[in-house]
Write a protein that holds these residues in place. Sequence first.
Motif: not given
Length: 93
Positions: A46-54, A13-25
């Motif tokens: 939304x991705x940052x919310x996911x990272x906080x929840x994880x 989850x952390x890897x997926x959200x990190x990759x999604x965050x990089x692509x959004x940036x």
Amino acid sequence: MTAGVIEAALAFGFAGLGLALAMNLWRLFKGPGVTDRILALDTIVINTIGLIVLAGIAGGSGTAFEAALLLAMVGFVGTAAYAKFLLRGDIIE
């Protein structure tokens, strides 16, 4: 057995959200239009919310969920303000 599965799911989850965050940036900086940048900012929230929840799940902290809820509310208001500014040119009538 289940602790290892949860840790693997959290790492995925952390890897997926990190990759999604990089692509959004990337979309935020290279977006062809203003609307693409606004959508990228909303998706970053939304991705940052996911990272906080994880992080809350990984650390066992209930405070992280409250922080995610507050960020969701602020992100919604920010996106609505950007959209209104795009449509009308001002935010406050």
